[in-house]
Design a protein around this motif. Sequence first.
Motif, PDB file in Angstrom:
ATOM      1  N   PHE A   1       5.898  -6.673  -1.743  1.00  0.00           N
ATOM      2  CA  PHE A   1       5.785  -7.513  -1.903  1.00  0.00           C
ATOM      3  C   PHE A   1       6.585  -8.287  -0.071  1.00  0.00           C
ATOM      4  O   PHE A   1       6.483  -9.649   0.479  1.00  0.00           O
ATOM      5  N   ALA A   2       7.665  -7.597   0.144  1.00  0.00           N
ATOM      6  CA  ALA A   2       8.589  -7.345   1.489  1.00  0.00           C
ATOM      7  C   ALA A   2       7.395  -7.705   1.781  1.00  0.00           C
ATOM      8  O   ALA A   2       7.630  -8.014   3.683  1.00  0.00           O
ATOM      9  N   ASN A   3       6.017  -6.998   2.186  1.00  0.00           N
ATOM     10  CA  ASN A   3       5.427  -6.944   3.181  1.00  0.00           C
ATOM     11  C   ASN A   3       3.788  -7.634   3.182  1.00  0.00           C
ATOM     12  O   ASN A   3       3.066  -7.183   4.215  1.00  0.00           O
ATOM     13  N   VAL A   4       3.866  -8.359   2.299  1.00  0.00           N
ATOM     14  CA  VAL A   4       3.049  -9.470   2.181  1.00  0.00           C
ATOM     15  C   VAL A   4       2.271  -9.907   3.163  1.00  0.00           C
ATOM     16  O   VAL A   4       0.989  -9.662   3.744  1.00  0.00           O
ATOM     17  N   ARG A   5       3.301 -10.621   4.432  1.00  0.00           N
ATOM     18  CA  ARG A   5       2.365 -10.976   5.595  1.00  0.00           C
ATOM     19  C   ARG A   5       1.213  -9.663   6.797  1.00  0.00           C
ATOM     20  O   ARG A   5       0.707  -9.776   6.477  1.00  0.00           O
ATOM     21  N   GLN A   6       2.211  -8.639   6.294  1.00  0.00           N
ATOM     22  CA  GLN A   6       1.565  -7.510   6.677  1.00  0.00           C
ATOM     23  C   GLN A   6       0.313  -7.247   6.053  1.00  0.00           C
ATOM     24  O   GLN A   6      -0.486  -7.137   6.401  1.00  0.00           O
ATOM     25  N   VAL A   7       0.442  -7.625   4.701  1.00  0.00           N
ATOM     26  CA  VAL A   7      -0.843  -6.516   3.428  1.00  0.00           C
ATOM     27  C   VAL A   7      -1.156  -7.838   4.518  1.00  0.00           C
ATOM     28  O   VAL A   7      -2.924  -7.330   4.573  1.00  0.00           O
ATOM     29  N   LEU A   8      -2.215  -9.267   4.063  1.00  0.00           N
ATOM     30  CA  LEU A   8      -2.395 -10.604   4.304  1.00  0.00           C
ATOM     31  C   LEU A   8      -3.254  -9.943   5.844  1.00  0.00           C
ATOM     32  O   LEU A   8      -4.382 -10.253   6.243  1.00  0.00           O
ATOM     33  N   ILE A   9      -2.861  -9.734   7.313  1.00  0.00           N
ATOM     34  CA  ILE A   9      -2.855  -9.187   8.273  1.00  0.00           C
ATOM     35  C   ILE A   9      -4.299  -8.361   7.812  1.00  0.00           C
ATOM     36  O   ILE A   9      -4.944  -8.496   8.661  1.00  0.00           O
ATOM     37  N   LEU A  10      -3.693  -7.067   7.327  1.00  0.00           N
ATOM     38  CA  LEU A  10      -4.798  -6.299   7.002  1.00  0.00           C
ATOM     39  C   LEU A  10      -5.818  -6.014   6.222  1.00  0.00           C
ATOM     40  O   LEU A  10      -7.474  -5.767   6.870  1.00  0.00           O
TER      41      LEU A  10
END
Length: 191
Positions: free
Chosen positions: A36-45
């Motif tokens: 969840f700390a990387n949620v922004r990166q995952v959504l962009i991915l």
Amino acid sequence: MSDFFFYLGLGWNHIINFDALDHQLFILALAAVYTFANVRQVLILVTAFTIGHSLTLALSVFDIIRFSSKWVEFLIPCTIFITALNNLFRIDKRGGSIRLNYFLALGFGLIHGMGFANAVRIMLARDQRMGWGLFGFNIGLELGQIAVVALILILAGIFLNYVRVARKDWIFFISSGVFALALKMAAERLP
């Protein structure tokens, strides 16, 4: 507008459906190295995957490109096991190589987009507005992917924070399982 909502539901079901295991495994392989700390990166991915998927889906539906469905169905699990293998090789690196993951998502999205093109091409009648149908399908696809990613991140949070599974072990377990399933799927679909 009813066409839009019909295709939005179709896009949602394209990911959420039990028959969508190949797409779910790909999303799982993409998201396995994130929290969840990387949620922004995952959504962009996930959005990069949708862009690639949407591009070839549109080109296929408008009959600009066509590929043998046998080869596309074979290549889809290949994209999955390559992504899982990438995770295994980069297991010690936090978050993996972000830039490489974006290119994998975008590039492999191009292949996945061809997988559903024939069905969508048949459904979109010439007298309908193809643009709205494609737009609705892609919005539904994106929403479905976000739902799958949310579930993956919730499960990762539970296992990493409460069950206390080591992050490396989580990535290894998920990526190994996805790799094995995708390799089996590819062998079964060999043209």
